[in-house]
Design an enzyme around this catalytic site. Structure first.
Site, PDB file in Angstrom:
ATOM      1  N   TYR A 110       0.837  -1.220   0.000  1.00 14.23           N
ATOM      2  CA  TYR A 110       0.000   0.000   0.000  1.00 14.23           C
ATOM      3  C   TYR A 110       0.865   1.260   0.000  1.00 14.23           C
ATOM      4  O   TYR A 110       0.599   2.213  -0.735  1.00 14.23           O
ATOM      5  CB  TYR A 110      -0.898  -0.053   1.232  1.00 14.23           C
ATOM      6  CG  TYR A 110      -1.924   1.046   1.378  1.00 14.23           C
ATOM      7  CD1 TYR A 110      -3.132   1.001   0.680  1.00 14.23           C
ATOM      8  CD2 TYR A 110      -1.708   2.109   2.265  1.00 14.23           C
ATOM      9  CE1 TYR A 110      -4.089   1.995   0.856  1.00 14.23           C
ATOM     10  CE2 TYR A 110      -2.666   3.098   2.444  1.00 14.23           C
ATOM     11  CZ  TYR A 110      -3.841   3.039   1.743  1.00 14.23           C
ATOM     12  OH  TYR A 110      -4.791   4.023   1.924  1.00 14.23           O
ATOM     13  N   ALA A 140       2.345   1.785  -3.415  1.00 11.95           N
ATOM     14  CA  ALA A 140       1.342   2.283  -4.370  1.00 11.95           C
ATOM     15  C   ALA A 140       1.030   3.757  -4.116  1.00 11.95           C
ATOM     16  O   ALA A 140       0.937   4.560  -5.063  1.00 11.95           O
ATOM     17  CB  ALA A 140       0.066   1.445  -4.266  1.00 11.95           C
ATOM     18  N   LYS A 141       0.892   4.124  -2.830  1.00 16.90           N
ATOM     19  CA  LYS A 141       0.514   5.509  -2.522  1.00 16.90           C
ATOM     20  C   LYS A 141       1.668   6.480  -2.809  1.00 16.90           C
ATOM     21  O   LYS A 141       1.429   7.647  -3.172  1.00 16.90           O
ATOM     22  CB  LYS A 141       0.069   5.610  -1.056  1.00 16.90           C
ATOM     23  CG  LYS A 141      -1.257   4.899  -0.764  1.00 16.90           C
ATOM     24  CD  LYS A 141      -2.358   5.321  -1.719  1.00 16.90           C
ATOM     25  CE  LYS A 141      -3.761   5.066  -1.203  1.00 16.90           C
ATOM     26  NZ  LYS A 141      -4.792   5.360  -2.226  1.00 16.90           N
TER      27      LYS A 141
HETATM   28  P1  NAP Z   1     -13.383   2.404   1.619  1.00 20.98           P
HETATM   29  O1  NAP Z   1     -14.409   2.849   2.608  1.00 20.98           O
HETATM   30  O2  NAP Z   1     -12.839   1.022   1.744  1.00 20.98           O
HETATM   31  O3  NAP Z   1     -13.990   2.630   0.153  1.00 20.98           O
HETATM   32  C1  NAP Z   1     -13.274   2.268  -0.979  1.00 20.98           C
HETATM   33  C2  NAP Z   1     -14.235   2.048  -2.116  1.00 20.98           C
HETATM   34  O4  NAP Z   1     -13.458   1.685  -3.279  1.00 20.98           O
HETATM   35  C3  NAP Z   1     -15.208   0.893  -1.852  1.00 20.98           C
HETATM   36  O5  NAP Z   1     -16.520   1.275  -2.191  1.00 20.98           O
HETATM   37  C4  NAP Z   1     -14.691  -0.210  -2.776  1.00 20.98           C
HETATM   38  O6  NAP Z   1     -15.682  -1.072  -3.283  1.00 20.98           O
HETATM   39  C5  NAP Z   1     -14.116   0.616  -3.926  1.00 20.98           C
HETATM   40  N1  NAP Z   1     -13.213  -0.188  -4.745  1.00 20.98           N
HETATM   41  C6  NAP Z   1     -12.270  -1.060  -4.312  1.00 20.98           C
HETATM   42  N2  NAP Z   1     -11.656  -1.642  -5.356  1.00 20.98           N
HETATM   43  C7  NAP Z   1     -12.214  -1.115  -6.476  1.00 20.98           C
HETATM   44  C8  NAP Z   1     -12.006  -1.331  -7.867  1.00 20.98           C
HETATM   45  N3  NAP Z   1     -11.091  -2.197  -8.305  1.00 20.98           N
HETATM   46  N4  NAP Z   1     -12.753  -0.626  -8.743  1.00 20.98           N
HETATM   47  C9  NAP Z   1     -13.690   0.248  -8.307  1.00 20.98           C
HETATM   48  N5  NAP Z   1     -13.932   0.494  -7.007  1.00 20.98           N
HETATM   49  C10 NAP Z   1     -13.200  -0.194  -6.099  1.00 20.98           C
HETATM   50  O7  NAP Z   1     -12.102   3.355   1.617  1.00 20.98           O
HETATM   51  P2  NAP Z   1     -11.882   4.881   2.092  1.00 20.98           P
HETATM   52  O8  NAP Z   1     -11.353   4.833   3.476  1.00 20.98           O
HETATM   53  O9  NAP Z   1     -13.058   5.718   1.772  1.00 20.98           O
HETATM   54  O10 NAP Z   1     -10.628   5.267   1.156  1.00 20.98           O
HETATM   55  C11 NAP Z   1     -10.757   5.944  -0.087  1.00 20.98           C
HETATM   56  C12 NAP Z   1      -9.374   6.234  -0.627  1.00 20.98           C
HETATM   57  O11 NAP Z   1      -8.637   7.013   0.315  1.00 20.98           O
HETATM   58  C13 NAP Z   1      -8.531   4.984  -0.894  1.00 20.98           C
HETATM   59  O12 NAP Z   1      -7.736   5.176  -2.037  1.00 20.98           O
HETATM   60  C14 NAP Z   1      -7.676   4.891   0.337  1.00 20.98           C
HETATM   61  O13 NAP Z   1      -6.496   4.161   0.080  1.00 20.98           O
HETATM   62  C15 NAP Z   1      -7.424   6.357   0.625  1.00 20.98           C
HETATM   63  N6  NAP Z   1      -7.061   6.643   2.014  1.00 20.98           N
HETATM   64  C16 NAP Z   1      -7.891   6.317   3.045  1.00 20.98           C
HETATM   65  C17 NAP Z   1      -7.506   6.616   4.346  1.00 20.98           C
HETATM   66  C18 NAP Z   1      -8.364   6.297   5.542  1.00 20.98           C
HETATM   67  O14 NAP Z   1      -7.890   6.497   6.674  1.00 20.98           O
HETATM   68  N7  NAP Z   1      -9.583   5.836   5.394  1.00 20.98           N
HETATM   69  C19 NAP Z   1      -6.270   7.225   4.584  1.00 20.98           C
HETATM   70  C20 NAP Z   1      -5.446   7.531   3.502  1.00 20.98           C
HETATM   71  C21 NAP Z   1      -5.855   7.237   2.219  1.00 20.98           C
HETATM   72  P3  NAP Z   1     -16.030  -2.468  -2.556  1.00 20.98           P
HETATM   73  O15 NAP Z   1     -16.679  -2.103  -1.295  1.00 20.98           O
HETATM   74  O16 NAP Z   1     -16.950  -3.173  -3.505  1.00 20.98           O
HETATM   75  O17 NAP Z   1     -14.716  -3.164  -2.358  1.00 20.98           O
END
Ligand code: NAP
Length: 253
Positions: free
Chosen positions: A154, A157-158
């Site tokens: 991860y 990638a980030k």
């Molecule tokens: P999340 O709640 O897990 O939501 C991610 C969404 O992406 C889910 O709806 C998932 O669908 C969808 N997804 C996964 N694989 C996919 C694919 N191949 N094609 C299309 N959609 C796909 O995550 P989040 O916390 O909102 O995070 C959003 C972004 O912010 C991510 O890139 C994450 O790495 C980044 N981020 C998050 C945090 C944090 O603390 N939450 C911190 C830093 C960065 P499914 O449910 O069907 O799998």
């Protein structure tokens, strides 16, 4: 922006979490929003929230790591909503493990969704932005780009998304397209909830522990990130490109 012809934005991974909040915020800002996620059925809630608030949304199902599905999804958005000139590469997954336990599948899935996904989506959307002489791409990086135990896949990638952001900013700038990245710290979503579960910690305790280390003394909410996206895609942000903003309640979460 004229109300008759709203600009079109695509938000990936918008069924929930940061993506859902971002889709709703961009709709409130006046964009017609394509709510893209793996399964179209799961986009319903976000689409209904946008429409309920008087906005325009289209639910689209696609795996961002699959070139054919990406092309079909972007073609559909262009046909049904209009040319997509704003792209938020937000879809993400985690497959955390210490290096010695990390499988090739753990590595490949994370690379494919974050890096290949952002590449395929940007490549499919760029021609609409170049034609419009206006475009905005925002890539979701993470504080994990700076290194995080158990996240070799991860964090790689980030960090890669930051290089991708800077290169696209250089290539697309002359067409009125800006490309920036947001690197969130701890945001309260299903992703961090799953991390707490994996570690055997109650989510509330996990949040409390994280907040105690964050200068603003709280964890982030999806709306905190949506607010920053709203700035990056705004008309007035046209001179800000190739940047990475850490949104983590302090210099680093
Ligand atoms: P999340 O709640 O897990 O939501 C991610 C969404 O992406 C889910 O709806 C998932 O669908 C969808 N997804 C996964 N694989 C996919 C694919 N191949 N094609 C299309 N959609 C796909 O995550 P989040 O916390 O909102 O995070 C959003 C972004 O912010 C991510 O890139 C994450 O790495 C980044 N981020 C998050 C945090 C944090 O603390 N939450 C911190 C830093 C960065 P499914 O449910 O069907 O799998």
């Amino acid at each position: 922006m004229s109300e008759a012809t709203p600009r079109v934005a695509i938000v990936t991974g918008a069924a929930r979490g940061i993506g859902a909040a971002t889709a709703q915020r961009l709709a409130a800002d006046g964009y017609a929003v394509a709510v893209l996620d793996l399964d179209e059925a799961n986009t319903k809630e976000t689409v209904q929230a946008i429409e309920g608030a008087g906005g325009t949304a289209l639910g689209v199902g696609a795996d961002v790591s699959d070139a054919e599905q990406v092309q079909a999804a972007v073609d559909r958005v262009a046909a049904e909503l209009g040319p997509p000139v704003v792209l938020i590469n937000n879809a993400g997954v985690t497959r955390d493990n210490m290096l010695f336990k990390m499988t090739e599948v753990d590595w490949d899935v994370v690379m494919n969704v974050h890096l290949r996904g952002a590449f395929l989506m940007a490549r499919a959307c760029q021609k609409y932005m170049v034609d419009a002489k206006f475009g905005r791409i925002v890539n979701l990086s993470s504080v994990s780009a700076l290194g995080n135990r158990g996240q070799a896949n991860y964090s790689t990638a980030k960090a890669g998304l930051q290089g991708f952001t800077k290169t696209l900013a250089i290539e697309l700038g002359k067409f009125g397209v800006t490309v920036n990245a947001i690197a969130p710290g701890f945001i309260q979503t299903e992703m961090t909830k799953a991390t707490a579960e994996r570690m055997g910690i109650a989510f509330e305790d996990f949040i409390k522990g994280a907040a105690s280390q964050i200068p603003v003394a709280r964890v982030g909410q999806p709306e905190d990130i949506a607010h920053l996206v709203s700035f990056f895609v705004s008309e007035g942000a046209g001179f800000v490109s190739g940047q990475v903003v850490y949104a983590a309640g302090g210099p680093r979460a």
